[in-house]
Structures are given as C-alpha cells and as structure tokens.
Design a protein around this motif. Structure first.
Motif, PDB file in Angstrom:
ATOM      1  N   MET A   1       0.739  -1.271   0.049  1.00  0.00           N
ATOM      2  CA  MET A   1       0.056  -0.027  -0.012  1.00  0.00           C
ATOM      3  C   MET A   1       0.903   1.220   0.205  1.00  0.00           C
ATOM      4  O   MET A   1       0.432   2.346  -0.075  1.00  0.00           O
ATOM      5  CB  MET A   1      -0.952   0.035   1.202  1.00  0.00           C
ATOM      6  CG  MET A   1      -2.024  -0.913   1.173  1.00  0.00           C
ATOM      7  SD  MET A   1      -2.986  -0.801   2.591  1.00  0.00           S
ATOM      8  CE  MET A   1      -4.138   0.714   2.223  1.00  0.00           C
ATOM      9  N   GLY A   2       2.197   1.056   0.197  1.00  0.00           N
ATOM     10  CA  GLY A   2       3.026   2.166   0.120  1.00  0.00           C
ATOM     11  C   GLY A   2       3.267   2.631   1.576  1.00  0.00           C
ATOM     12  O   GLY A   2       2.781   2.517   2.529  1.00  0.00           O
ATOM     13  N   ARG A 167      -6.894   2.965   3.836  1.00  0.00           N
ATOM     14  CA  ARG A 167      -7.403   2.681   2.429  1.00  0.00           C
ATOM     15  C   ARG A 167      -7.063   4.028   1.581  1.00  0.00           C
ATOM     16  O   ARG A 167      -6.501   3.925   0.384  1.00  0.00           O
ATOM     17  CB  ARG A 167      -8.753   2.131   2.448  1.00  0.00           C
ATOM     18  CG  ARG A 167      -8.923   1.622   1.009  1.00  0.00           C
ATOM     19  CD  ARG A 167     -10.175   0.940   0.861  1.00  0.00           C
ATOM     20  NE  ARG A 167     -11.149   1.689   1.436  1.00  0.00           N
ATOM     21  CZ  ARG A 167     -11.958   1.463   2.237  1.00  0.00           C
ATOM     22  NH1 ARG A 167     -11.633   0.355   3.057  1.00  0.00           N
ATOM     23  NH2 ARG A 167     -13.042   1.972   2.677  1.00  0.00           N
ATOM     24  N   GLY A 170      -3.541   4.773   1.160  1.00  0.00           N
ATOM     25  CA  GLY A 170      -2.958   3.971   0.094  1.00  0.00           C
ATOM     26  C   GLY A 170      -3.110   4.436  -1.283  1.00  0.00           C
ATOM     27  O   GLY A 170      -2.428   4.366  -2.326  1.00  0.00           O
ATOM     28  N   GLU A 171      -4.575   4.771  -1.618  1.00  0.00           N
ATOM     29  CA  GLU A 171      -4.974   5.196  -2.739  1.00  0.00           C
ATOM     30  C   GLU A 171      -4.464   6.461  -3.127  1.00  0.00           C
ATOM     31  O   GLU A 171      -4.161   6.821  -4.210  1.00  0.00           O
ATOM     32  CB  GLU A 171      -6.623   5.246  -2.967  1.00  0.00           C
ATOM     33  CG  GLU A 171      -7.450   4.099  -2.577  1.00  0.00           C
ATOM     34  CD  GLU A 171      -8.879   4.250  -2.257  1.00  0.00           C
ATOM     35  OE1 GLU A 171      -9.240   5.356  -2.286  1.00  0.00           O
ATOM     36  OE2 GLU A 171      -9.554   3.269  -2.438  1.00  0.00           O
ATOM     37  N   THR A 173      -1.468   7.211  -2.017  1.00  0.00           N
ATOM     38  CA  THR A 173       0.113   6.869  -2.424  1.00  0.00           C
ATOM     39  C   THR A 173       0.000   6.416  -3.847  1.00  0.00           C
ATOM     40  O   THR A 173       0.852   6.864  -4.632  1.00  0.00           O
ATOM     41  CB  THR A 173       0.469   5.902  -1.469  1.00  0.00           C
ATOM     42  OG1 THR A 173       0.244   6.581  -0.367  1.00  0.00           O
ATOM     43  CG2 THR A 173       1.902   5.747  -1.872  1.00  0.00           C
ATOM     44  N   GLU A 174      -0.872   5.561  -4.318  1.00  0.00           N
ATOM     45  CA  GLU A 174      -0.871   4.705  -5.670  1.00  0.00           C
ATOM     46  C   GLU A 174      -1.046   6.016  -6.569  1.00  0.00           C
ATOM     47  O   GLU A 174      -0.570   5.945  -7.762  1.00  0.00           O
ATOM     48  CB  GLU A 174      -1.998   4.052  -5.729  1.00  0.00           C
ATOM     49  CG  GLU A 174      -1.674   2.731  -4.860  1.00  0.00           C
ATOM     50  CD  GLU A 174      -0.442   1.955  -5.520  1.00  0.00           C
ATOM     51  OE1 GLU A 174      -0.308   2.090  -6.768  1.00  0.00           O
ATOM     52  OE2 GLU A 174       0.429   1.467  -4.799  1.00  0.00           O
ATOM     53  N   LEU A 177       2.154   7.861  -7.076  1.00  0.00           N
ATOM     54  CA  LEU A 177       3.060   6.931  -7.650  1.00  0.00           C
ATOM     55  C   LEU A 177       2.803   6.995  -9.267  1.00  0.00           C
ATOM     56  O   LEU A 177       3.606   7.198 -10.086  1.00  0.00           O
ATOM     57  CB  LEU A 177       3.234   5.573  -7.080  1.00  0.00           C
ATOM     58  CG  LEU A 177       3.775   5.405  -5.791  1.00  0.00           C
ATOM     59  CD1 LEU A 177       3.623   3.884  -5.205  1.00  0.00           C
ATOM     60  CD2 LEU A 177       5.312   5.861  -5.856  1.00  0.00           C
ATOM     61  N   GLU A 178       1.478   6.839  -9.457  1.00  0.00           N
ATOM     62  CA  GLU A 178       1.063   6.746 -10.834  1.00  0.00           C
ATOM     63  C   GLU A 178       1.419   7.925 -11.612  1.00  0.00           C
ATOM     64  O   GLU A 178       1.868   8.233 -12.912  1.00  0.00           O
ATOM     65  CB  GLU A 178      -0.408   6.383 -11.007  1.00  0.00           C
ATOM     66  CG  GLU A 178      -0.949   6.232 -12.458  1.00  0.00           C
ATOM     67  CD  GLU A 178      -0.347   5.059 -13.336  1.00  0.00           C
ATOM     68  OE1 GLU A 178      -0.318   5.335 -14.658  1.00  0.00           O
ATOM     69  OE2 GLU A 178       0.170   4.288 -12.887  1.00  0.00           O
ATOM     70  N   ARG A 181       4.827   7.912 -12.545  1.00  0.00           N
ATOM     71  CA  ARG A 181       5.206   6.991 -13.521  1.00  0.00           C
ATOM     72  C   ARG A 181       4.969   7.771 -14.877  1.00  0.00           C
ATOM     73  O   ARG A 181       5.790   7.719 -15.687  1.00  0.00           O
ATOM     74  CB  ARG A 181       4.479   5.660 -13.242  1.00  0.00           C
ATOM     75  CG  ARG A 181       5.141   4.790 -12.107  1.00  0.00           C
ATOM     76  CD  ARG A 181       4.644   3.579 -12.199  1.00  0.00           C
ATOM     77  NE  ARG A 181       3.003   3.408 -11.811  1.00  0.00           N
ATOM     78  CZ  ARG A 181       2.797   3.278 -10.603  1.00  0.00           C
ATOM     79  NH1 ARG A 181       3.631   2.842  -9.605  1.00  0.00           N
ATOM     80  NH2 ARG A 181       1.526   3.191 -10.253  1.00  0.00           N
TER      81      ARG A 181
END
Length: 356
Positions: A1-2, A167, A170-171, A173-174, A177-178, A181
């Motif tokens: 989850m980061g 949660r 985590g979202e 963080t994602e 990260l996206e 990227r």
C-alpha cells in the motif's frame, strides 16, 4: 500500500495506544476496587506495555503475540465483570467493559475481522453476566443492552474509520506513484524523441553530401564505391526508422530492416535465429546492427546472417561474398570481429548483458 499508508496506519496505532493508556490510568484507575478488579486492571496494563513495544516502533503487534494477549484481555474483562454487583452492570463500577474493547483494538487494529470477533466475544461475556444476575426490571435490561451496544458500536466505528483512512492513504499514494510514473514516461518519451531527431539530423547530415554529389554530378552513380555509399546510407536510414517502431523483438526487427534492403538490391540472404527474445538497450542494438549493415552493403550476391541469443549473451554474425573497405570496430559494450575466409568475409558482433 505504500510507505505513506504504512506511516498513517502506524500513527493511528500510536494514537489508539495513547488514548487507551489515558482511559485506563485517568478514568478507570479511580474506579478499581477489590482484589479481582485490581488483578484485571494490572493484567490490562501489562498487555498495554507489551503491545507498546511494537506499536511505538510503527509496527503492528504480531499475530503470535496478539492472539494470547487478546485472550488475556477477555479473561481480565470477564473477571472484572463478574466482580461487579449485578445491579451496577454498565455503571461506574463496570469500568472494564469499554476499556477492554480499546485494548482489543490496540492488539487487533490490523486484523479487522479478528477485532470484531473479539469485541463480540467481550459483549457476549458481559451479556452472560447479565443473564446470570437474573434481572427482573425490563428498563434495567433495556438500558444495559443500549449502553453495551453503544460502546461496541463506537469502537467498531473507530476500527472502520481507521481502515478507511488507511485505504484512502494507500489510494493517494498509488495516485502519486502513478503520476510520477506518467511524468517519468513522458520525460522518457520526450528524451527518446529528441534523441531520434538528433540521430535523424546526424544521419541526414552524413547523407546530404552524398546526395549533393550525385545532384551536381561530382559523384558517378555507376561507381561501385558510390553505390556502396548509397546502399549504406539507405540501410542506415531504414534501420533508424525501424528503431522507433513498437515491436515485441526490436533487435530482430532492426536486423530484418537491414536484410530487407539488401534483398531489394538483389542479394540472396538467409537468416538464422536461435534463442528467445531478450531486452537489449537501443544503443547496444545500434552497435550490433552497425557492422551487419557494413557487411551486407559489401556483399556482391549472397549473405548469411545469424542471430544467436543464449542466456546473457547475444551474437549477430554475417558471412558475405564481399570484403568491406572499412571495418567498424566495437565499443566497450560490443565486441566486433572481422575475418577473411578466402573470397568471403566473416563478421561477428557480440554483447554480454552481464560482463565478466
């Protein structure tokens, strides 16, 4: 989850630990009376101290430690509950009911299903004590049930809130990260486009004098040397176009581009490929196919090309019936060998992904 989500969950564990300690020392200690009640209080305090060893380090209480300590909490809750007079259940003297639930959350915050089961078990133990006291007043029974369910509901809601925050962290963080990227891919694509333009400019810069010489007739297209220069320039441009294509096997795609132009010049070319496709950096592919272009341009009528891929090594070789005027050497990454075999010429370019 980061890493961010882990830090958020670790902060929630520490906050819950502090709240539980404050409730136990500040609110529950003054209400403790009797040997059984004091023993239960001491057991809960010991559980909190042991759990703090992991929680204050930002870690969850491991399951082999959390499970027996949860049993201790439930046992302490049962002992203190049975020590309370039947008429004072869920009153001030029943200090253990709400407190034990917070201890269970400290131990089982990372395991929501087990936490809910433990809270339910604690409520069941208390209801068993209520049934054993045989209350006769319906209002008393209703009040006890309402208070019990209110406390358990608040603790379950706290558990759910922590899980939701975790949660969402985590979202988030994602998403970050996206975004990183995407920014990296964009920068990489822009760099590749700039490199491609630079290579095209460099290739055209080398080709323009040849075209100018043909245009002003200072170069004779019937001259074999001029024809080889034209064939090499065409092959280099064709390979450069192929380099930018999105294909599963870029190396073989670029080798095929070189072979295709050789066949258009009337050469008979056989190609042998061995091994599975492997990732090869763009710069290395250029150095592997550069000598191949030179060998194919020098061929008079036929050539045999082979691509061998074994483990961490890739070899591109060619045997032709012509000798090139210049033999390009390899760099530190690619080794190139040239040998004369009678009237034939043999070339091999070799690259190791993990140098010895």
């Amino acid at each position: 989850m980061g890493e961010t989500a882990d830090r958020v969950l670790g902060g929630c564990r520490i906050a819950l630990l502090i709240v539980t300690a404050v409730i136990q020392v500040g609110l529950s200690l003054p209400l403790v009376s009797g040997t059984a009640s004091g023993s239960a209080f001491a057991a809960l305090g010991a559980v909190l101290v042991v759990a703090a060893f992991w929680v204050l380090r930002g870690r969850a209480v491991p399951w082999p430690a959390a499970m027996p300590m949860a049993v201790v909490v439930l046992a302490a809750s049962a002992i203190a509950t049975w020590a309370v007079p039947s008429g004072e259940l869920f009153g001030e003297r029943h200090w253990v009911f709400g407190l034990a639930g917070w201890h269970l959350l400290v131990l089982l915050l990372d395991r929501p299903v087990a936490a809910v089961v433990a809270l339910g078990a604690q409520l069941a133990l208390t209801l068993a004590r209520l049934v054993a006291s045989a209350p006769t007043d319906r209002f008393e029974i209703g009040g006890v049930v309402i208070v019990g369910l209110s406390v358990i509901t608040f603790q379950v809601a706290t558990l759910a809130l922590v899980r939701v925050v975790n949660r969402r962290a985590g979202e988030a963080t994602e998403a970050l990260l996206e975004r990183d990227r995407l920014a990296h891919r964009k920068a990489l694509a822009e760099q590749q486009e700039a490199d491609q333009k630079s290579r095209f400019a460099g290739q055209l810069g080398a080709t323009l004098p040849l075209l100018a010489g043909l245009a002003d007739r200072t170069l004779d297209p019937r001259d074999e040397v001029v024809r080889q220069r034209c064939a090499l320039a065409a092959t280099q441009l064709r390979r450069l176009f192929a380099e930018n294509d999105d294909v599963p096997d870029p190396l073989m795609h670029e080798v095929s581009a070189c072979v295709d132009l050789a066949e258009r010049r009337g050469l008979t070319v056989t190609v042998a490929v061995s091994g599975e496709p492997a990732p090869v950096p763009t710069a290395v592919r250029r150095e592997l196919t550069g000598p191949l272009m030179t060998a194919l341009v020098a061929a008079r009528s036929q050539a045999r090309v082979s691509v061998l891929r074994t483990g961490d090594e890739i070899r591109v070789a060619a045997i032709t019936d012509g000798e090139p005027d210049a033999r390009p050497n390899g760099s530190g990454a690619v080794d190139v060998e040239w040998h004369a075999l009678g009237e034939r010429s043999w070339m091999e370019a070799k690259w190791r992904s993990r140098p010895n």
